[in-house]
Design an enzyme around this catalytic site. Sequence first.
Site, PDB file in Angstrom:
ATOM      1  N   TYR A  54       0.848  -1.196   0.000  1.00  0.00           N
ATOM      2  CA  TYR A  54       0.000   0.000   0.000  1.00  0.00           C
ATOM      3  C   TYR A  54       0.875   1.234   0.000  1.00  0.00           C
ATOM      4  CZ  TYR A  54      -4.971  -1.004   0.496  1.00  0.00           C
ATOM      5  OH  TYR A  54      -6.272  -1.322   0.242  1.00  0.00           O
ATOM      6  N   GLU A  56      -0.474   4.832  -0.448  1.00  0.00           N
ATOM      7  CA  GLU A  56      -1.243   6.066  -0.642  1.00  0.00           C
ATOM      8  C   GLU A  56      -0.352   7.275  -0.472  1.00  0.00           C
ATOM      9  OE1 GLU A  56      -2.626   3.627   1.348  1.00  0.00           O
ATOM     10  OE2 GLU A  56      -4.820   3.755   1.251  1.00  0.00           O
ATOM     11  N   ASP A 201      -5.880  14.392 -24.857  1.00  0.00           N
ATOM     12  CA  ASP A 201      -5.831  12.981 -24.478  1.00  0.00           C
ATOM     13  C   ASP A 201      -5.010  12.288 -25.568  1.00  0.00           C
ATOM     14  OD1 ASP A 201      -6.257  10.291 -24.235  1.00  0.00           O
ATOM     15  OD2 ASP A 201      -8.420  10.434 -23.916  1.00  0.00           O
ATOM     16  N   THR A 228      -2.961   6.812 -21.873  1.00  0.00           N
ATOM     17  CA  THR A 228      -2.773   5.454 -21.379  1.00  0.00           C
ATOM     18  C   THR A 228      -1.302   5.126 -21.607  1.00  0.00           C
ATOM     19  OG1 THR A 228      -3.304   4.559 -23.547  1.00  0.00           O
ATOM     20  CG2 THR A 228      -5.099   4.637 -21.941  1.00  0.00           C
ATOM     21  N   LYS A 231      -0.835   1.509 -25.177  1.00  0.00           N
ATOM     22  CA  LYS A 231      -1.142   1.462 -26.618  1.00  0.00           C
ATOM     23  C   LYS A 231       0.185   1.596 -27.376  1.00  0.00           C
ATOM     24  CE  LYS A 231      -5.901   3.020 -26.042  1.00  0.00           C
ATOM     25  NZ  LYS A 231      -6.174   3.776 -24.805  1.00  0.00           N
ATOM     26  N   ARG A 237      -0.936  -1.988 -18.924  1.00  0.00           N
ATOM     27  CA  ARG A 237      -2.203  -1.254 -18.906  1.00  0.00           C
ATOM     28  C   ARG A 237      -2.102  -0.212 -17.808  1.00  0.00           C
ATOM     29  NH1 ARG A 237      -4.898  -3.902 -22.331  1.00  0.00           N
ATOM     30  NH2 ARG A 237      -6.455  -2.276 -22.334  1.00  0.00           N
TER      31      ARG A 237
HETATM   32  N1  DSN Z   1     -10.512   1.258 -25.645  1.00  0.00           N
HETATM   33  C1  DSN Z   1      -9.626   2.207 -26.241  1.00  0.00           C
HETATM   34  C2  DSN Z   1      -9.534   2.060 -27.704  1.00  0.00           C
HETATM   35  O1  DSN Z   1      -9.659   0.956 -28.170  1.00  0.00           O
HETATM   36  O2  DSN Z   1      -9.321   3.039 -28.407  1.00  0.00           O
HETATM   37  C3  DSN Z   1      -9.956   3.589 -25.881  1.00  0.00           C
HETATM   38  O3  DSN Z   1     -10.398   3.617 -24.589  1.00  0.00           O
END
Ligand code: DSN
Length: 422
Positions: A54, A56, A201, A228, A231, A237
């Site tokens: 933990y 925090e 974003d 994120t 990707k 993730r």
């Molecule tokens: N799920 C993602 C995508 O496939 O673009 C975006 O959140």
Amino acid sequence: MNEYSFIERQDKDVYETLVGEEQREREGLELIPSENYVSKAVREAQGSIFTNKYSEGYPGKRYYGGQEFTDKVETIAIERAKQLFGAKFANVQPPAGAPANIAMYFALLEPGDTVLGMDLSHGGHLTHGHPVTAITKVFRFVRYKMKNADTGEIDYDEMLRVAKEEKPKIVLAGYSAYSRELDYKKFVDIGREVGALVVMDIAHIAGLIAGGAVKNPFDYGFDVMTSTTHKTLRGPRGGLILTRESEELAKKVDKAVFPGLQGGPLMHAVAAKAVAFGEAQQPAFKAYAAQILKNAKAMEAVFAREGVRMLGGGTDNHLILADVFSSLSISGKEAEILLDRVGITLNKNVIADDTRSPFDPSGIRFGTPAITTRKFVETDCARIAELMIEAMRNKEDQAKLSAIREEVRATALRLPIPDAFV
Ligand code: DSN
């Protein structure tokens, strides 16, 4: 030793799902543009002992003891993220992209404030204000769209008009199904003109920005970027919030993440982000990011040659959105299922002003981040594009589909998923 030997001994049910998924990934081709294959190093960190802890708070300011190593690993992740994106501040704790966006809204807005974001059917994202999301109960969202779906040009005049009328506190760039580069200067000019913060974003293109293959919105004066990490950035993730310059905004972001919205951060994921950011700092990552774009262009060329309509007229990034319903008389859902059967995974997607339902839309969305990780080059990608179109044109021809499945499997086995990138 089998990577899952403890699970195999202890839990056959779960073990079988892991083995099945491993085989699916090994023998099929991943074209979902928001997915990728991480290194074994990232997986080791993600599955590491930090899951026990933990933490925090933030490095040096925690609520529990025993933080010697969590502080170190989170600081490594923060420093690497700052360097990668040219940010003064980074929060590496959000567990995914949606929580990162929600934290950003709570950090920068008061309830009832307005956000000007991209329409979902024109490429935006659910968390940019789709009515099905809970944040629309707290904040107001208004939209901008493309002027022309066949060039992808955003209607900046209309955007300015809406901004003047609606007085948003945030002008939001970013998308999950848009294939052209935005005019960042116009976003910043519009934001400054109406006194709004300018946020992007970058979830889809974070790796392309980090690898220098596309422009960095911070170079144009964007205030904050959310992302994120899994990707194009090829990490675990996870989510990330970057603040270019303002310490005041960065403090608000930190407070919104913790204690505003979450308790203990996923420190194993933070460790995995640190490893992935380290990989993205290597020269090889630049080459990877550049190759993603070249591979997408090779697929674009085949779709153009075969007369398949692409939204935006093609691509400047890692993804293509194709209107298969109008060009190939197959719906997005049908195409997704058909291509899955031949070992090519992609997703159905709405196209701008789609007349069909989101559950069975006109388009498919696909991209090159994952296959580029497998070291596909332009010729490999052009061939995959040909196979996709051939399958869609011959959807009833079982012999042809079996031959395509075999070629896909052989290609996947010839270009295996690498264990390491550095
Ligand atoms: N799920 C993602 C995508 O496939 O673009 C975006 O959140």
